[in-house]
Design an enzyme around this catalytic site. Structure first.
Site, PDB file in Angstrom:
ATOM      1  N   SER A 133       0.861  -1.190   0.000  1.00 55.20           N
ATOM      2  CA  SER A 133       0.000   0.000   0.000  1.00 55.20           C
ATOM      3  C   SER A 133       0.892   1.232   0.000  1.00 55.20           C
ATOM      4  O   SER A 133       2.052   1.170   0.425  1.00 55.20           O
ATOM      5  CB  SER A 133      -0.886   0.007   1.255  1.00 55.20           C
ATOM      6  OG  SER A 133      -1.538   1.249   1.426  1.00 55.20           O
ATOM      7  N   TYR A 146      -2.794  -1.206  10.322  1.00 54.65           N
ATOM      8  CA  TYR A 146      -2.651  -1.375   8.868  1.00 54.65           C
ATOM      9  C   TYR A 146      -1.355  -0.777   8.308  1.00 54.65           C
ATOM     10  O   TYR A 146      -0.612  -1.478   7.602  1.00 54.65           O
ATOM     11  CB  TYR A 146      -3.871  -0.782   8.168  1.00 54.65           C
ATOM     12  CG  TYR A 146      -3.858  -0.904   6.673  1.00 54.65           C
ATOM     13  CD1 TYR A 146      -4.241  -2.084   6.051  1.00 54.65           C
ATOM     14  CD2 TYR A 146      -3.460   0.167   5.868  1.00 54.65           C
ATOM     15  CE1 TYR A 146      -4.230  -2.196   4.669  1.00 54.65           C
ATOM     16  CE2 TYR A 146      -3.451   0.062   4.490  1.00 54.65           C
ATOM     17  CZ  TYR A 146      -3.830  -1.125   3.887  1.00 54.65           C
ATOM     18  OH  TYR A 146      -3.815  -1.225   2.512  1.00 54.65           O
ATOM     19  N   LYS A 150       1.810  -2.816   6.459  1.00 50.23           N
ATOM     20  CA  LYS A 150       2.202  -2.612   5.065  1.00 50.23           C
ATOM     21  C   LYS A 150       3.659  -2.173   4.945  1.00 50.23           C
ATOM     22  O   LYS A 150       4.328  -2.489   3.952  1.00 50.23           O
ATOM     23  CB  LYS A 150       1.256  -1.610   4.400  1.00 50.23           C
ATOM     24  CG  LYS A 150      -0.157  -2.159   4.202  1.00 50.23           C
ATOM     25  CD  LYS A 150      -0.172  -3.446   3.387  1.00 50.23           C
ATOM     26  CE  LYS A 150      -1.573  -3.925   3.080  1.00 50.23           C
ATOM     27  NZ  LYS A 150      -1.591  -5.145   2.228  1.00 50.23           N
TER      28      LYS A 150
END
Length: 236
Positions: A133, A146, A150
């Site tokens: 991401s 998150y 990533k």
């Protein structure tokens, strides 16, 4: 590389579904994996692909997925989740940290462990496409577990690329910004992201990231090197 066979994790929606659609349109045999068995079956029926319900956080399940796709050329390690807690790090539950890392990072490391050794033994050209991401290249103050997961995926992808540098297996790292998926109702069209990713695979490129964020990515690196305090990133 003419792709005749592929595996896509997280294939029931979003980028994974778009990758599967593009690969099937090009004539590849595609094995689709997702933890949502019902949605996966629908996509597989629509595309004429093979469905293997898979929990990517389970090493044994990933071994079974690899066994279902002998001789695969392209492995798209795409499955990911956002998590329930989206605040600052200390606002995220221990359970959420574990769950997000188990899927986002474990889905990649388990996939590499299951697929790379047989691909190396086969000795044929192949490729690993890893979905991270933009949040793995720049750092935002919130987002829960998150972004950290990533960032870890970016590091794992770089490790894999370096370790496979003298082999027939290439690695591409996909780092999109917001995409319209099951995780977001706004953002880029997943089909366009899939097209960019597969073009990068064909060209042997490592990183696929939005051009509008290149300045923010560069500034982050410069600030880290200089010792300056972090700043909230923004596109140019």
């Amino acid at each position: 590389m003419d792709i005749t066979s592929a595996v896509v994790t997280g294939a029931a929606s979003g980028i994974g579904r778009a990758l599967a659609t593009r690969l099937r349109s090009a004539g590849a045999h595609v094995v689709l994996a997702d933890s949502d068995a019902a949605a996966l079956a629908e996509v597989a029926a629509e595309l004429g692909a093979e469905a293997v319900p898979t929990d990517v956080s389970d090493p044994g399940a990933m071994d079974a997925l690899a066994a279902a796709a002998p001789g695969v050329q392209l492995v798209c390690l795409n499955a990911g989740i956002v998590g329930k807690d989206l605040g600052a790090p200390w606002e995220v539950s221990a359970e959420d940290w574990d769950n997000v890392f188990a899927v986002n990072v474990g889905g990649v490391t388990n996939g590499l462990r299951s697929f790379v050794p047989p691909m190396l033994v086969a000795g044929r050209p192949g490729h690993i496409l890893i979905t991270a991401s933009l949040a793995g290249l720049v750092t935002f103050p919130t987002g829960g577990a998150y972004p950290a997961s990533k960032h870890a995926v970016v590091a794992v992808a770089e490790q894999a690329a370096l370790a496979l540098a003298d082999t027939p297996i290439g690695v591409t790292l996909l780092c999109p910004a917001l995409v319209r998926t099951g995780m977001s109702t706004v953002g880029e069209d997943p089909a366009a992201i899939a097209d960019d990713a597969l073009a990068a695979v064909g060209a042997g490129r490592f990183t696929v990231a939005p051009d509008t964020w290149s300045g923010a990515i560069t500034r982050r690196t410069q600030r880290l090197v200089s010792g300056a305090q972090p700043e909230t990133p923004a596109p140019i």
